[in-house]
Scaffold this motif. Structure first.
Motif, PDB file in Angstrom:
ATOM      1  N   LEU A   1       5.045   6.547  -6.753  1.00  0.00           N
ATOM      2  CA  LEU A   1       4.510   5.290  -7.283  1.00  0.00           C
ATOM      3  C   LEU A   1       3.192   4.950  -6.602  1.00  0.00           C
ATOM      4  N   LEU A   2       2.188   4.611  -7.403  1.00  0.00           N
ATOM      5  CA  LEU A   2       0.873   4.306  -6.849  1.00  0.00           C
ATOM      6  C   LEU A   2       0.900   3.096  -5.935  1.00  0.00           C
ATOM      7  N   ASP A   3       1.757   2.129  -6.236  1.00  0.00           N
ATOM      8  CA  ASP A   3       1.807   0.907  -5.426  1.00  0.00           C
ATOM      9  C   ASP A   3       2.211   1.187  -3.984  1.00  0.00           C
ATOM     10  N   ALA A   4       2.972   2.268  -3.768  1.00  0.00           N
ATOM     11  CA  ALA A   4       3.472   2.567  -2.425  1.00  0.00           C
ATOM     12  C   ALA A   4       2.589   3.552  -1.676  1.00  0.00           C
ATOM     13  N   MET A   5       1.561   4.073  -2.345  1.00  0.00           N
ATOM     14  CA  MET A   5       0.734   5.116  -1.732  1.00  0.00           C
ATOM     15  C   MET A   5      -0.585   4.537  -1.242  1.00  0.00           C
ATOM     16  N   GLY A   6      -1.261   5.313  -0.412  1.00  0.00           N
ATOM     17  CA  GLY A   6      -2.559   4.893   0.085  1.00  0.00           C
ATOM     18  C   GLY A   6      -2.937   5.650   1.348  1.00  0.00           C
ATOM     19  N   GLY A   7      -4.238   5.739   1.596  1.00  0.00           N
ATOM     20  CA  GLY A   7      -4.722   6.310   2.832  1.00  0.00           C
ATOM     21  C   GLY A   7      -4.666   7.816   2.946  1.00  0.00           C
ATOM     22  N   LEU A   8      -4.389   8.529   1.847  1.00  0.00           N
ATOM     23  CA  LEU A   8      -4.256   9.978   1.945  1.00  0.00           C
ATOM     24  C   LEU A   8      -5.586  10.661   2.228  1.00  0.00           C
ATOM     25  N   TYR A   9      -6.691   9.987   1.895  1.00  0.00           N
ATOM     26  CA  TYR A   9      -7.999  10.582   2.171  1.00  0.00           C
ATOM     27  C   TYR A   9      -8.216  10.751   3.664  1.00  0.00           C
ATOM     28  N   ARG A  10      -7.694   9.801   4.455  1.00  0.00           N
ATOM     29  CA  ARG A  10      -7.866   9.885   5.906  1.00  0.00           C
ATOM     30  C   ARG A  10      -6.816  10.780   6.553  1.00  0.00           C
ATOM     31  N   SER A  11      -5.591  10.705   6.065  1.00  0.00           N
ATOM     32  CA  SER A  11      -4.515  11.452   6.725  1.00  0.00           C
ATOM     33  C   SER A  11      -4.435  12.910   6.276  1.00  0.00           C
TER      34      SER A  11
ATOM     35  N   LEU B   1      -2.062  20.449 -10.590  1.00  0.00           N
ATOM     36  CA  LEU B   1      -1.990  18.989 -10.466  1.00  0.00           C
ATOM     37  C   LEU B   1      -0.577  18.526 -10.117  1.00  0.00           C
ATOM     38  N   TYR B   2       0.423  19.133 -10.715  1.00  0.00           N
ATOM     39  CA  TYR B   2       1.800  18.769 -10.370  1.00  0.00           C
ATOM     40  C   TYR B   2       2.118  19.145  -8.930  1.00  0.00           C
ATOM     41  N   LEU B   3       1.662  20.308  -8.491  1.00  0.00           N
ATOM     42  CA  LEU B   3       1.894  20.700  -7.100  1.00  0.00           C
ATOM     43  C   LEU B   3       1.184  19.732  -6.150  1.00  0.00           C
ATOM     44  N   ALA B   4      -0.038  19.333  -6.500  1.00  0.00           N
ATOM     45  CA  ALA B   4      -0.758  18.363  -5.671  1.00  0.00           C
ATOM     46  C   ALA B   4      -0.048  17.015  -5.659  1.00  0.00           C
ATOM     47  N   ALA B   5       0.499  16.612  -6.808  1.00  0.00           N
ATOM     48  CA  ALA B   5       1.241  15.350  -6.867  1.00  0.00           C
ATOM     49  C   ALA B   5       2.478  15.406  -5.988  1.00  0.00           C
ATOM     50  N   GLY B   6       3.136  16.561  -5.935  1.00  0.00           N
ATOM     51  CA  GLY B   6       4.289  16.708  -5.066  1.00  0.00           C
ATOM     52  C   GLY B   6       3.920  16.581  -3.595  1.00  0.00           C
ATOM     53  N   LEU B   7       2.800  17.197  -3.197  1.00  0.00           N
ATOM     54  CA  LEU B   7       2.345  17.071  -1.816  1.00  0.00           C
ATOM     55  C   LEU B   7       1.939  15.638  -1.497  1.00  0.00           C
ATOM     56  N   ALA B   8       1.265  14.986  -2.444  1.00  0.00           N
ATOM     57  CA  ALA B   8       0.875  13.591  -2.231  1.00  0.00           C
ATOM     58  C   ALA B   8       2.099  12.696  -2.090  1.00  0.00           C
ATOM     59  N   ALA B   9       3.151  12.992  -2.840  1.00  0.00           N
ATOM     60  CA  ALA B   9       4.381  12.205  -2.721  1.00  0.00           C
ATOM     61  C   ALA B   9       5.035  12.414  -1.359  1.00  0.00           C
ATOM     62  N   ARG B  10       5.006  13.654  -0.847  1.00  0.00           N
ATOM     63  CA  ARG B  10       5.547  13.904   0.488  1.00  0.00           C
ATOM     64  C   ARG B  10       4.771  13.121   1.546  1.00  0.00           C
ATOM     65  N   ALA B  11       3.452  13.129   1.411  1.00  0.00           N
ATOM     66  CA  ALA B  11       2.618  12.475   2.414  1.00  0.00           C
ATOM     67  C   ALA B  11       2.594  10.962   2.257  1.00  0.00           C
ATOM     68  N   GLY B  12       2.703  10.496   1.006  1.00  0.00           N
ATOM     69  CA  GLY B  12       2.559   9.063   0.749  1.00  0.00           C
ATOM     70  C   GLY B  12       3.851   8.305   0.581  1.00  0.00           C
ATOM     71  N   GLY B  13       4.975   9.004   0.601  1.00  0.00           N
ATOM     72  CA  GLY B  13       6.240   8.297   0.531  1.00  0.00           C
ATOM     73  C   GLY B  13       6.806   8.109  -0.854  1.00  0.00           C
ATOM     74  N   GLY B  14       6.255   8.744  -1.869  1.00  0.00           N
ATOM     75  CA  GLY B  14       6.800   8.607  -3.215  1.00  0.00           C
ATOM     76  C   GLY B  14       5.737   8.843  -4.266  1.00  0.00           C
TER      77      GLY B  14
ATOM     78  N   PHE C   1      -6.887   8.418  -7.690  1.00  0.00           N
ATOM     79  CA  PHE C   1      -7.608   8.736  -6.458  1.00  0.00           C
ATOM     80  C   PHE C   1      -7.903   7.468  -5.655  1.00  0.00           C
ATOM     81  N   LEU C   2      -8.286   6.403  -6.349  1.00  0.00           N
ATOM     82  CA  LEU C   2      -8.601   5.159  -5.637  1.00  0.00           C
ATOM     83  C   LEU C   2      -7.362   4.561  -4.980  1.00  0.00           C
ATOM     84  N   PHE C   3      -6.243   4.546  -5.688  1.00  0.00           N
ATOM     85  CA  PHE C   3      -5.038   3.920  -5.158  1.00  0.00           C
ATOM     86  C   PHE C   3      -4.342   4.795  -4.111  1.00  0.00           C
ATOM     87  N   ALA C   4      -4.168   6.071  -4.422  1.00  0.00           N
ATOM     88  CA  ALA C   4      -3.353   6.925  -3.562  1.00  0.00           C
ATOM     89  C   ALA C   4      -4.137   7.531  -2.409  1.00  0.00           C
ATOM     90  N   TYR C   5      -5.435   7.784  -2.622  1.00  0.00           N
ATOM     91  CA  TYR C   5      -6.210   8.505  -1.619  1.00  0.00           C
ATOM     92  C   TYR C   5      -7.213   7.617  -0.888  1.00  0.00           C
TER      93      TYR C   5
END
Length: 519
Positions: A376-386, A361-374, A447-451
């Motif tokens: 923070l959930l407020d700054a993330m989104g759209g990872l399901y498509r990208s 989960l921590y490794l996945a969070a790190g990848l999500a931060a790379r792809a989503g820009g950080g 998942f709803l906010f970031a992905y």
């Protein structure tokens, strides 16, 4: 008249028979990690060479631990004594199924972290010792899981604590230093209490060998303050495991280092505390554990609920995962509180599941931060498509950590709930189910906010290529969780055998003090 050496019977104090070749596996993990750590220090200026050596060494360590587990399953608990001095005179390394399982899971986690660090640890981090610290950490973790001596357990706690300081402060950023100070202070307090309790224990028993203590404890239950001693150990190990109310150091520190360091800490450090509790409360002092069972149950419930509610309240995914680590510790405490083979087996399986899944989960969070820009959930989104694969893997991990089928988190949760209902501890069963619900809400929110939520229009971020060196260990850890969930029978058999050895340690005691020979 002087006695000739041949007239002195040394069989009562020294191991005179040669050590069987397979029995060297007992100490090989520790010796291997220390040796490789020394080699890495000698090549500390060769940044490109260090990860290759460390990854190869951890592959070998995983193979050693797998062979050790096979040897213990086939032959029963295995003991090796230092300097040929027999217990209780010398330090013994004693390995049963419980220790071998934890050691193997730890090696897999460390290997995953070493591969992921190829992308997460830069040249400066390598030069300042990430890989030597990692090998030293594994020496401490392996030693803690394999030792048969309480003071030796304390020593290995110190080794892993020192190396974790180095990993935590790596980079010397303000937040890292702040997190290290909090982490270091609270863990030093716990270590001091551990040492005080160990001195108290030696004053009572005159020995530090675990098997010897387990033999003598029933005879001293009426005359020695064993409940006080057990309470001291409970407090020390609960602080190291991040149980309520001494868990505030974890969310204050785990979000500060590099994400691969957080992943390693989540997978390893708190589980060493759980292992120590299993060894001391279940195997050494079962009657005192029974007396402390109401307190343990309260601690378990409060740890689970505060962890779940804390996760829901977070907007930083790293802090959220820290609270999920705490919530899982509460579930493991519930199994220790209930006691019995089924509950202890559930705790062991939950710990093994948590080691692998929380690291992933921590490794996945790190990848999500790379792809989503950080983070923070407020700054993330759209990872399901990208990043569809990352979204799918994260979804599987969210279901697993919530205890939903058909993944690895489902089976320990079922075992613990069943044990609670069988023992008429309905409130523990309700707390376990409620915690799973709270975890599902927290991870579902991520998942709803970031992905799932569409990415914001401004600024538009093009898809980012994610490093395969992080994706590979993430996929392997997730795949293990899926396999355990779909085909649980082999692992269930192993954890039940481990729980039986802890609950009825006659085989462990016979390994250290054999009736027909020497260890």
């Amino acid at each position: 008249m002087a006695l000739s050496p041949t007239s002195i019977d040394l069989s009562a104090a020294l191991a005179l028979e040669p050590v069987a070749l397979l029995d060297w596996l007992v100490i090989l993990p520790v010796a291997w990690c220390i040796g490789i750590g020394a080699v890495l220090m000698m090549v500390r200026h060769r940044g490109n060479l260090q990860p290759l050596i460390a990854i190869f060494a951890l592959l070998v360590l995983t193979g050693i631990d797998a062979c050790l587990l096979w040897h213990v399953v086939q032959s029963g608990p295995v003991t090796m004594v230092m300097g040929r001095w027999l217990p209780p005179f010398g330090i013994a390394f004693t390995v049963d199924v419980t220790g071998a399982l934890f050691a193997l899971a730890a090696a897999i986690v460390a290997l995953a972290g070493a591969v992921a660090a190829l992308a997460d640890i830069n040249a400066s981090g390598r030069r300042y010792g990430f890989y030597p610290f990692l090998m030293l950490l594994m020496a401490g973790v392996s030693g803690a899981f394999l030792t048969g001596d309480i003071f030796n357990l304390y020593v290995w706690f110190e080794v892993l604590l020192i190396s974790s300081f180095g990993l935590l402060v790596l980079g010397s950023e303000r937040g890292q230093i702040d997190g290290t100070v909090k982490y270091g202070f609270l863990n030093l307090v716990a270590t001091t209490i551990f040492l005080i309790a160990t001195g108290y224990l030696y004053g009572i028993f005159g020995t530090l060998n675990m098997a010897d203590i387990a033999r003598k404890a029933p005879e001293l239950k009426e005359t020695a303050p064993l409940a006080t001693l057990t309470a001291l150990y409970l407090f020390a190990f609960a602080m190291k495991a991040a149980a309520f109310p001494v868990n505030f150091w974890l969310p204050a520190s785990y979000h500060t280092p590099r994400i691969v360091v957080s992943a390693l800490f989540a997978g390893l450090l708190t589980k060493v505390g759980i292992y120590a509790l299993l060894r001391v409360l279940v195997m050494l002092f079962p009657l005192e554990r029974l007396a402390l069972s109401p307190l343990l149950s309260i601690v378990a419930v409060l740890t689970m609920i505060t962890g779940g509610l804390g996760a829901i309240a977070q907007t930083d995914t790293r802090r959220l995962l820290g609270y999920l680590v705490i919530s899982g510790i509460g579930a493991m405490f519930a199994g220790i509180a209930m006691g019995g083979v089924d509950a202890i087996a559930g705790t062991i399986l939950y710990a093994l599941h948590s080691m692998l899944v929380m690291t992933a989960l921590y490794l996945a969070a790190g990848l999500a931060a790379r792809a989503g820009g950080g983070f923070l959930l407020d700054a993330m989104g759209g990872l399901y498509r990208s990043h569809v694969v990352l979204a799918a893997v994260s979804f599987v991990l969210f279901l697993s950590v919530s205890g939903l089928p058909p993944f690895s988190g489902f089976w320990p949760k079922v075992m613990l709930v069943k044990a609670a209902l069988d023992g008429r501890s309905w409130w523990l069963a309700a707390s376990l189910l409620l915690t799973g619900f709270l975890t599902m809400i927290a991870t579902g929110r991520v998942f709803l906010f970031a992905y799932w939520r569409p990415a914001g229009v401004e600024p538009a971020r093009p898809p980012i290529a994610l490093p395969v060196t992080v994706f590979l260990p993430l996929l392997v850890l997730t795949g293990i969780g899926v396999l355990v969930g779909l085909f649980p029978e082999p692992v269930l058999g192993l954890v039940r055998a481990a729980a039986l050895t802890l609950d009825m340690p006659s085989a462990y005691l016979d390994s250290v003090f054999p009736t027909g020979g020497t260890p």
